[in-house]
Design a protein around this motif. Sequence first.
Motif, PDB file in Angstrom:
ATOM      1  N   GLU A 300       0.886  -0.924   0.018  1.00 26.21           N
ATOM      2  CA  GLU A 300      -0.180   0.001   0.023  1.00 26.21           C
ATOM      3  C   GLU A 300       1.035   1.249   0.156  1.00 26.21           C
ATOM      4  O   GLU A 300       2.044   1.289   0.533  1.00 26.21           O
ATOM      5  N   TRP A 301       0.424   2.545  -0.551  1.00 24.36           N
ATOM      6  CA  TRP A 301       1.018   3.412  -0.394  1.00 24.36           C
ATOM      7  C   TRP A 301       1.047   3.979   1.220  1.00 24.36           C
ATOM      8  O   TRP A 301       0.199   3.812   1.831  1.00 24.36           O
ATOM      9  N   SER A 302       2.350   4.349   1.517  1.00 22.78           N
ATOM     10  CA  SER A 302       2.433   4.940   2.970  1.00 22.78           C
ATOM     11  C   SER A 302       1.670   6.368   3.013  1.00 22.78           C
ATOM     12  O   SER A 302       1.141   6.838   2.206  1.00 22.78           O
ATOM     13  N   ALA A 303       1.491   6.560   4.413  1.00 23.39           N
ATOM     14  CA  ALA A 303       0.685   7.854   4.609  1.00 23.39           C
ATOM     15  C   ALA A 303       1.636   8.815   3.954  1.00 23.39           C
ATOM     16  O   ALA A 303       2.854   8.894   4.202  1.00 23.39           O
ATOM     17  N   PRO A 304       1.296   9.980   3.632  1.00 23.89           N
ATOM     18  CA  PRO A 304       1.898  11.014   3.012  1.00 23.89           C
ATOM     19  C   PRO A 304       2.797  11.812   4.136  1.00 23.89           C
ATOM     20  O   PRO A 304       2.342  12.075   5.304  1.00 23.89           O
ATOM     21  N   CYS A 305       3.725  12.343   3.695  1.00 20.59           N
ATOM     22  CA  CYS A 305       4.950  13.216   4.574  1.00 20.59           C
ATOM     23  C   CYS A 305       4.487  14.621   4.206  1.00 20.59           C
ATOM     24  O   CYS A 305       4.841  15.061   3.072  1.00 20.59           O
ATOM     25  N   VAL A 306       3.880  15.625   4.767  1.00 19.75           N
ATOM     26  CA  VAL A 306       3.521  16.939   4.454  1.00 19.75           C
ATOM     27  C   VAL A 306       4.495  17.834   5.257  1.00 19.75           C
ATOM     28  O   VAL A 306       4.736  17.787   6.262  1.00 19.75           O
ATOM     29  N   PHE A 307       4.917  18.797   4.370  1.00 11.62           N
ATOM     30  CA  PHE A 307       5.946  20.164   4.828  1.00 11.62           C
ATOM     31  C   PHE A 307       5.593  21.117   4.225  1.00 11.62           C
ATOM     32  O   PHE A 307       4.847  21.246   3.242  1.00 11.62           O
ATOM     33  N   THR A 308       6.203  22.186   4.983  1.00 12.43           N
ATOM     34  CA  THR A 308       6.087  23.454   4.291  1.00 12.43           C
ATOM     35  C   THR A 308       7.423  24.175   3.716  1.00 12.43           C
ATOM     36  O   THR A 308       8.429  23.802   4.482  1.00 12.43           O
ATOM     37  N   ALA A 309       7.583  24.815   2.545  1.00 20.09           N
ATOM     38  CA  ALA A 309       8.669  25.136   2.029  1.00 20.09           C
ATOM     39  C   ALA A 309       9.034  26.467   2.570  1.00 20.09           C
ATOM     40  O   ALA A 309       8.003  27.316   2.569  1.00 20.09           O
ATOM     41  N   ASP A 310      10.127  26.849   3.011  1.00 18.27           N
ATOM     42  CA  ASP A 310      10.268  28.264   3.647  1.00 18.27           C
ATOM     43  C   ASP A 310      11.937  28.678   3.276  1.00 18.27           C
ATOM     44  O   ASP A 310      12.796  28.088   3.738  1.00 18.27           O
ATOM     45  N   PHE A 311      12.127  29.522   2.293  1.00 21.76           N
ATOM     46  CA  PHE A 311      13.175  29.840   1.757  1.00 21.76           C
ATOM     47  C   PHE A 311      13.711  31.262   2.472  1.00 21.76           C
ATOM     48  O   PHE A 311      14.860  31.618   2.140  1.00 21.76           O
ATOM     49  N   THR A 312      12.895  31.910   3.315  1.00 23.21           N
ATOM     50  CA  THR A 312      13.266  33.012   3.659  1.00 23.21           C
ATOM     51  C   THR A 312      14.069  33.058   5.229  1.00 23.21           C
ATOM     52  O   THR A 312      13.543  32.618   6.088  1.00 23.21           O
ATOM     53  N   ALA A 313      15.102  33.533   5.075  1.00 28.76           N
ATOM     54  CA  ALA A 313      15.969  33.560   6.432  1.00 28.76           C
ATOM     55  C   ALA A 313      15.615  34.581   7.273  1.00 28.76           C
ATOM     56  O   ALA A 313      14.822  35.735   6.887  1.00 28.76           O
ATOM     57  N   PRO A 314      15.703  34.515   8.672  1.00 26.16           N
ATOM     58  CA  PRO A 314      15.634  35.721   9.652  1.00 26.16           C
ATOM     59  C   PRO A 314      16.482  36.845   9.233  1.00 26.16           C
ATOM     60  O   PRO A 314      17.583  36.599   8.693  1.00 26.16           O
ATOM     61  N   ALA A 315      15.887  38.031   9.286  1.00 25.21           N
ATOM     62  CA  ALA A 315      16.572  39.180   8.837  1.00 25.21           C
ATOM     63  C   ALA A 315      17.798  39.763   9.469  1.00 25.21           C
ATOM     64  O   ALA A 315      18.630  40.514   9.012  1.00 25.21           O
ATOM     65  N   HIS A 316      17.578  39.547  10.895  1.00 27.14           N
ATOM     66  CA  HIS A 316      18.515  40.277  11.685  1.00 27.14           C
ATOM     67  C   HIS A 316      19.381  39.213  12.603  1.00 27.14           C
ATOM     68  O   HIS A 316      19.041  38.257  13.099  1.00 27.14           O
TER      69      HIS A 316
END
Length: 781
Positions: A300-316
Motif C-alpha cells: 500500500e502507499w504510505s501515509a504522506p509526509c507533508v511539509f512547508t517550504a520556507d526559503f526566507t532567512a531571519p533578517a537580523h
Amino acid sequence: MRSSGRPGRVARVGLLLAALVGGLVAVPGTAAAAQNPNWTTLRPAQWLSTDSRTPFRTITTGDARVGSWRDGNGEHHISKTYFTYDLTRFKGTTVFTARFSAYETAVGDCAKPRALELWTAKPHGPITWAFQPRELVKAPDPAGSTPCTDPWLVWDLGEIVKNAVAEGRTSLTLVARITRDHQGDVAYGRSLATGPGLEVTFNTPPGTPTGLALENRPCGAETVTASRRPFAGALVSDPDPGGIDGRLAFWPVDTPDQRVEYAVYGGGGSLAGYFPADMVQDGRKFAFAARAEDGHANSEWSAPCVFTADFTAPAHAPTVTSAVYREDAGPPGDGGEGVPGEFTFDAAGDEDVVAFEYSGHAVGYGRVSADRPGGSARITTTPTTDGPVSIEVSGVDRAGNRSPVRSYRYWIRTTAPAMRMPLFELGVPADVVLTANQDGATAFVYRLDDGPEQTVPVGADRTGRVTLTFLAGQSEHPFEVWTVDAGGFKSGITDWDIRVEQYEPMVTTDAYEPAVGDRVVVTATPWRDRPDVVAYVFQVREGAEVTVPVDANGGATYEYTVVAPGFHLARAASVNGAGIRSGWGEDWFDATAPAPTATSTDYPTGQEAGGPGVEGSFTFSSPHLPVASFRYRFNGGEEHTVAAGPDGTATVRWTPKAPGPAGLRVVGVSASGFDTEPRYHSFAVKALPPTLTSPQYPEGGPSTGKVGEPIEFVATPNVAGSHEVVWSVGFGEFVASVGPDGKARFTHVPQSQGNLVVQVSSRTPDGTVSGTAYKGFYVSP
C-alpha cells in the motif's frame, strides 16, 4: 532461486544521501523488475500408513507402504499412506509452483507398470483403514520415470497448493495409493521414504514503507524545509529474502493533480530521491509518499509526509552578551583559562528564530534552542586557552535558514603561571622561577617527566621556586605547572620541554668485523667542549665498566679483546672533576668466530675416493681461535662431539655405507661455550661393485653363450664382509649368497639373441652396499 530459511530483510540503515540518490526514473505506473521467487521445501508435519489387516490402527514406523504386500507369515495386507503439510507459511502470499518429490524404497515387481496415485484428502478425525478420509482431487501423474524404484519421483501440485492457499487452508493432506484396479495385487505394491518434500515457490507482498524522512529528518506534524529540492526517503521491508524496489510520489498539496512518481532502487532497505526540480516553492505545502514493489506485488502507499517550504532567512543577527567576558575588552582580559562564563543569545523578538548556532576557537561548535520563538538562549563555556578570541552566532528558523552572523570579540585573561627557565648542566642544581597569574593562587603544582605531582607554595610576591638536578641519560624532560587557589580551583597549564645537554662523546671502533680473540680499539673524543673532563668510562656488550684517564687531546682509548661472536655495542661517557658523567656515546662491531678446518687424506674434499666399508680419517683444527671441542655430523646424521687435544686438533674415523656424494659438517666449541661458524667438507665415496665373470665368456674368448642355454655367472664382491650379491638382467631383482670362497654364483637362461646386460651389486649384514656394476654379454642364436 533464493534459498529458504533466511530472515526477511528489514531496513536497518538510515537514509544516507550519498548512497541513495541514484536510479530515479520518471516512469509512473511501471512495476519494478520481478525478483526471483522465494522458495522453501516443506517436510510432512505428520505421516501415517493404514493397514487393511489392522483397520482401527495407524502405522508410523518403517517405510510408507502403498498398495498390497505380504508379511513374514505370508499374510496379505493393503495399505495407504497419508502426508500432512503445514501451509500457514503461505498465508497472504502468492504461490507460483509446488512439486511433491518422493523417494521409492521398494517395488513389488519391476516388470509391472507404476500404478501409484497421489490424491488430496480431507480428514475429519483420526485416520485408519476403517475411517478413511474422503479423497478429493487426483494429482497429475508423476513425470516420466523408471518403472523400478525411483529416487526422484515428482508430481506437479501447483494448482492444488494454489487453491488450498487461496481457500485459506492451513494444512494440506495427501494420500498415496495404488489404483483401484491393482490395489489388491502384490506385484503393484510399493514403499516410499517417509519424508517426501513439498517444494513451493511463492512471493510475500512487501510491507508498507515506514519511517518517512525529509532531508534525513523524520517527518512530523510541522515539518519545514529550506531546501529548494529536498531529499526524501522511506524505510522498506520484505518478508522474503532478496532485493526490493519501489517508487516515490511527489505533489503540491494544493494541486494534487501535479503528482509525479519515480521508480526507485531500494538498496539498503531504503527508498530515497530528490523532489522534482522547480516543484518546491517558498511558502507552499508539499507532500511525498512511498510504495514498496518486488515485481510480483506492491505494498500500500504510505501515509504522506507533508511539509512547508520556507526559503526566507531571519533578517537580523542576534545579540550576544556576557557578564564575565566583556565584548571588545583588551588585555589583561576577563575570566581566565578554566573560568566558566555565561553567554546570552537573543533573537530580539524575531519569531522566525527558534534556535541559535555558534562557533569559535574557545567554544567549539554548538546549537541551542531558544526558550520560545523569537526568544533567547544561554550557554556556559569554560575556556582552555587565553588571549583574544571571538564567538560567531546566527539565528536559525524551523526550516534551517540562518540569519546574518553576529561576531562577539573578547579577551580571556591568562591564569597559567609564568616561568623563567635556567640553562641546565648535568649534575648542577638550578632553579625554575615560577610566577602566579591566577587571582588568589596559594600553590604551584608541577609534574616532571610525567611523574607524580609536586607542590610549591606561592610566596607573597606571587612567585615560587623549583630546584631541579639532572643526570645523564635523558636529554629532554617534560615539565608542566599550574596553580590552585584556596578552593582548589585550577588555573591554566604552562608546559615546557627542558633540554639538558648530554655532552655525549664521539665513539669509534677500529674494526667492524673482528674475529673472536682479536683486540678492538675503542676511541672516545669530545663532541662538544665539556669543561673539566678528567676521564672516560668505557663499556662493551654490557660488560664491566672500565675507567680510562683523559689523554692530552681530551679523549681516551680502550683496548678490548673479543671473547664471543655476535653484535657488540661499544660506548663511552666522559667524567668531570666532580664525578658527573655525560651521556653515552656509542658505536658497534659484529664479531665473527671463524670456522675450523677439516681435512682427510682418505676422503679429500671435492674428490671421489675410498669406498663403502672403507674407513677414513678426518682431522679438525681451529687455527684462528682456541676451542675445547668439535661437534660434527656426517651426511646430516646424528651429531657427535670430540674433545680437542693439547694441540687444539682432533681426529675422528668414519666408514661410509654407500657410494655417492657425502658431506661433513663441523663446528668448534670454545671453553666458554660459544660455537664457531660451521665448516663443510664435501667429497664422494667411490663405488666398489663386485667383479663379474662367466665361464661362457672367458677372457680372450671364445664366447659360448647361446639362446635357451644356461649361462653361469660368478660375482666376486669388492666390499669386505659382503654376504649377498643382488643381480638383475633388466626385470626383477634376484639374490645370490656369497660362498666360503668369497664368491656368489647364479645362472640365467637367455630367451633372445643380442646384448645381455647384467647388473650386479653386493651388500653386507650391517647394510653397507657396494654400488652397481653393469656388464654386457652377447648371446648367440
